[in-house]
Write an enzyme that holds these catalytic residues in place. Structure first.
Site, short mmCIF file in Angstrom:
data_model
loop_
_atom_site.label_atom_id
_atom_site.label_comp_id
_atom_site.label_asym_id
_atom_site.label_seq_id
_atom_site.Cartn_x
_atom_site.Cartn_y
_atom_site.Cartn_z
N LYS A 141 -28.43 37.94 39.76
CA LYS A 141 -27.56 37.01 39.04
C LYS A 141 -26.65 36.23 39.98
CE LYS A 141 -27.97 38.78 34.52
NZ LYS A 141 -27.20 39.05 33.33
N GLU A 176 -3.35 37.89 32.26
CA GLU A 176 -4.49 38.80 32.43
C GLU A 176 -3.96 40.17 32.85
OE1 GLU A 176 -7.76 39.19 31.93
OE2 GLU A 176 -7.63 41.09 33.03
N CYS A 195 -29.90 25.15 25.41
CA CYS A 195 -30.87 24.07 25.62
C CYS A 195 -32.23 24.43 25.03
CB CYS A 195 -30.98 23.68 27.09
SG CYS A 195 -31.49 24.96 28.24
N CYS A 255 -25.79 22.65 26.12
CA CYS A 255 -25.54 23.55 27.25
C CYS A 255 -24.46 24.56 26.90
CB CYS A 255 -25.13 22.74 28.48
SG CYS A 255 -24.85 23.80 29.92
N TYR A 273 -49.74 22.58 27.08
CA TYR A 273 -49.73 21.61 25.97
C TYR A 273 -51.16 21.15 25.68
CZ TYR A 273 -44.71 21.52 25.51
OH TYR A 273 -43.42 21.88 25.24
#
Ligand SMILES: Cc1cc2nc3c(=O)[nH]c(=O)nc-3n(C[C@H](O)[C@H](O)[C@H](O)COP(=O)(O)O)c2cc1C
Length: 696
Positions: free
Chosen positions: A478, A460, A387, A410, A198
């Site tokens: 992950k 399912e 976000c 989110c 910044y």
């Protein structure tokens, strides 16, 4: 509480202010308490946002940054004390919960500011530039320490010089704005930022500051602006008013639009650790009471905004190191995990754990740690999909649609920052709801519907919940996606919905329900080229159903294709990518931190990418591609197709009836079977469908 986490729940001090525990909610746009756009300063829904979290054991709140001056119209916040009025009751409520609050005050972004690149089409050269830029954006947001440095987003955008007169005006404004904070009951301020590239950081780092005045050259000169700010605040608000600094320990930057990846040896062009050791002492001596730390710049953004590819606790060892060079407390940010943080705090290596996105994702995060209910935490998967959803093209522009910018929401928790839009009340009229398909869309719909008081049955057809997300979560890096699948299954169990596994629904009419929600997903696309049958789909490969050889072509350089290439490189194989556009991971809505980290990892692992290239034919041992330089035949052991999905429409009537026939259930198609999207679109659609069913 598990004794392992006890160090997180001990008090500590910033200056004279005692904070009840070691958990700091990090500043995030979208959690701002004061916003100019909100005119009166009141941000809709802000009480609800903070109520969800203050009663859940956060120790210190730092809401998203407050700019000292407006982007349009040049209004100084310190001249508008009325902006603080609406937030006083919220601050009061936070204090009643025992938590403390610091406001983050921003000097701005300099060359990291995204707006000039968005406004470029509207801005003409010369005189017109001055007039139109003044109308559209104030000079404060258009200026950088060194105007010759390229904008992060677009090299064609030229910045102006941030003059020493502007510095003096800013220093004064910091003091006056901090005074308003103090008067409003805010416990301290944080200066934004010798951090992340910044404006103040551009002054501080050698590669973005080539000034020859008192603010350029030596380290002391480069830090002068940041030091003058804290001195001014202490002069105006008193020595005991705490001032924190958002601080990047190291810049981790190789050059403009070029970041380093974990484990890489490189030449630092920003703040090296050696310089940081000296810098933190200078900043402490100037008066800073706390350092809220991580690493990175906008050129290496993923250190400050760690995506899914970033190791957990990525910045911890750097922050632990820098603490040895200051007597002030340090906070560590960036995918921090409670066990690592507790251990580090116990050993005195850091003082507090900074938590950002995980608190958007699950407001009860801290309470769940405290009550040893960790398996109930909805895990943040570091996707940035709602976000921070804007992409950057390595300095060649951005994908932002200025009309639809959203931040601080989110993907996994649509409630966050929509507290006044949605309801959590019981449904007006409970219904019998059948959900067909147990992927993420189906599970989210079933859980939400059960929570609203409906009677739910989920069907399912396979023996596994999660649908295509099982493939998405399969990659070795992950771990949080895998945790999310477990979380969904547990929540579904807990919700009371009846789950019928290995139950294929062939006729929706056979379901005894008032409402049927169809969430049957999509099919992987293939290519219509000679030899396509020799290739495997990304899903088959990821699900472990299609082993590949050593030299692997991945056709499609989008997110999934590039993730697969990275995964194969981690396995020691030799992948390469064939992408028909000019960019890897170029899709709209992917965060720049995620796309750049993935591109940098592919660079680091030397994964070749053929851009503007198309696959022409596949044989047993080669792939023929067409590139701008002509045709090439590349020896190849295996080909993976990562070219997208088509919705499974087999339940959808060819002609949609205008009205629901009497006696038939209401029918909804959600998720990828409606329109192929992302985790964000899938969860949101499931959530909103249940809202509609419950309250319409
Ligand atoms: C939506 C969003 C907005 C952010 N805005 C700010 C900000 O205003 N000021 C700041 O210093 N950091 C900002 N950050 C960085 C966060 O404070 C934090 O350092 C980062 O998210 C890494 O922490 P986490 O892994 O716990 O999320 C932002 C991050 C996000 C996701």
């Amino acid at each position: 509480m598990n004794t392992k986490y006890e160090p997180l729940f001990t008090p500590w001090k910033v200056g004279n202010v005692e904070i009840k525990n070691r958990i700091v909610m990090l500043p995030m746009e979208g959690t701002n308490m004061i916003q100019w756009e909100a005119k009166t300063g009141y941000v809709k829904g802000i009480e609800e946002f903070y109520r969800d979290r203050k009663d859940n054991n956060v120790g210190l709140f730092i809401p998203g940054l407050i700019p000292l001056i407006t982007i349009i119209g040049e209004k100084w916040i310190y001249k508008h004390p009325e902006m603080f009025e609406p937030v006083k009751p919220v601050i009061e409520e936070i204090h009643q919960s025992g938590a403390k609050i610091f406001f983050q005050l921003s000097a701005g972004a300099g060359r990291s500011m995204i707006l000039p690149s968005l406004l470029k089409p509207f801005i003409k050269k010369g005189f017109l530039k001055t007039v139109s830029s003044k109308l559209l954006m104030s000079k404060w947001w258009w200026s950088a320490p060194d105007p010759d440095e390229p904008s992060v987003w677009d090299p064609d955008v030229k910045m102006d010089l941030f003059t020493s007169e502007m510095i003096s005006q800013f220093v004064y404004a910091f003091g006056q704005t901090a005074k308003l904070c103090k008067e409003a009951g805010v416990d301290g301020v944080e200066i934004h930022a010798v951090h992340e590239g910044y404006l103040l950081d551009q002054f501080a780092m050698p590669y973005t500051n080539h000034r020859d005045d008192a603010y350029g050259g030596s380290l002391e000169n480069r830090l002068r602006f940041a030091c003058e700010i804290v001195k001014e605040i202490k002069k105006v608000c008193g020595d005991d008013y705490p001032v924190s600094l958002r601080y990047s320990v190291c810049s981790m930057t190789r050059g403009f639009n070029a970041g380093a990846v974990p484990g890489e040896t490189f030449d630092e062009v920003g703040r090296s650790m050696a310089e940081s050791e000296k810098a933190i002492k200078i900043l402490e001596d100037a008066g800073y009471d706390l350092f809220n730390c991580d690493n990175g710049t906008y050129d290496a953004w993923y250190w400050a905004h760690p995506p899914v590819y970033a190791p957990l606790n990525m910045n911890l060892s750097y922050v632990e190191h820098i603490k040895q060079f200051t007597s002030k407390p340090v906070v560590c940010a960036g995918r921090m995990q409670p066990d690592a943080a507790a251990e580090s705090i116990k050993a005195g290596r850091i003082d507090a754990m900074g938590v950002g996105r995980q608190l958007l994702c699950d407001p009860e995060y801290v309470t769940k740690i405290k009550e040893d209910r960790l398996e109930e935490i909805r895990p943040c998967i570091a996707c940035h999909g709602a976000c921070l959803p804007f992409n950057g093209m390595n300095g060649k522009g951005t994908d932002i649609d200025p009309m639809h910018v959203e931040m601080g929401r989110c993907v996994l928790n649509p409630w966050t920052n929509n507290e006044t839009k949605y309801s959590k009340e019981p449904a007006k009229q409970p219904k019998r709801i059948a959900v067909v398909g147990g992927g993420i869309a189906g599970m989210e719909a079933a859980i939400q519907a059960s929570l609203r008081g409906h009677t739910v049955t989920l069907y399912e057809k396979t023996d596994k919940l999660g649908g295509v997300f099982n493939a998405a979560a399969a990659m070795s890096f992950k771990e949080k996606d895998k945790a999310l699948l477990t979380w969904y299954q547990k929540q579904l169990e807990k919700s009371g919905a009846e789950v019928r596994m290995q139950t294929e629904v062939s006729d929706l009419g056979s379901l005894d329900a008032d409402v049927v929600i169809v969430a049957i997903g999509a099919h992987a696309r293939t290519l219509n080229i000679p030899g396509a049958e020799l290739a495997v789909t990304a899903t088959d490969f990821l699900n472990g159903n299609a082993p590949v050889g050593d030299k692997v072509a991945i056709i499609g350089g989008g997110l999934t294709g590039c993730e697969i290439a990275y995964e194969l490189a981690l396995q020691g194989k030799h992948p390469y990518i064939v992408e028909m556009t000019e960019f890897l991971v170029g899709a709209r809505g992917i965060c720049m931190a995620n796309s750049t980290m993935l591109r940098e990892l592919l660079r680091f692992h030397k994964v070749p990418a053929y851009l503007n290239a198309t696959a022409e034919s596949i044989t047993e041992d080669s792939l023929v591609i067409k590139t701008p330089d002509g045709k090439q035949t590349i020896p190849t052991d295996s080909v993976i197709l990562s070219v997208g999905y088509t919705p499974d429409k087999h339940f959808e009537p060819t002609e949609k009836p205008k009205k629901q026939a009497p006696g038939t259930p209401q029918l909804y198609f959600i998720g990828d079977c409606d329109e192929v999207g992302s985790l964000k679109t899938v969860v949101k659609q499931a959530y909103e469908t249940v809202q509609k069913i419950s309250y319409a």
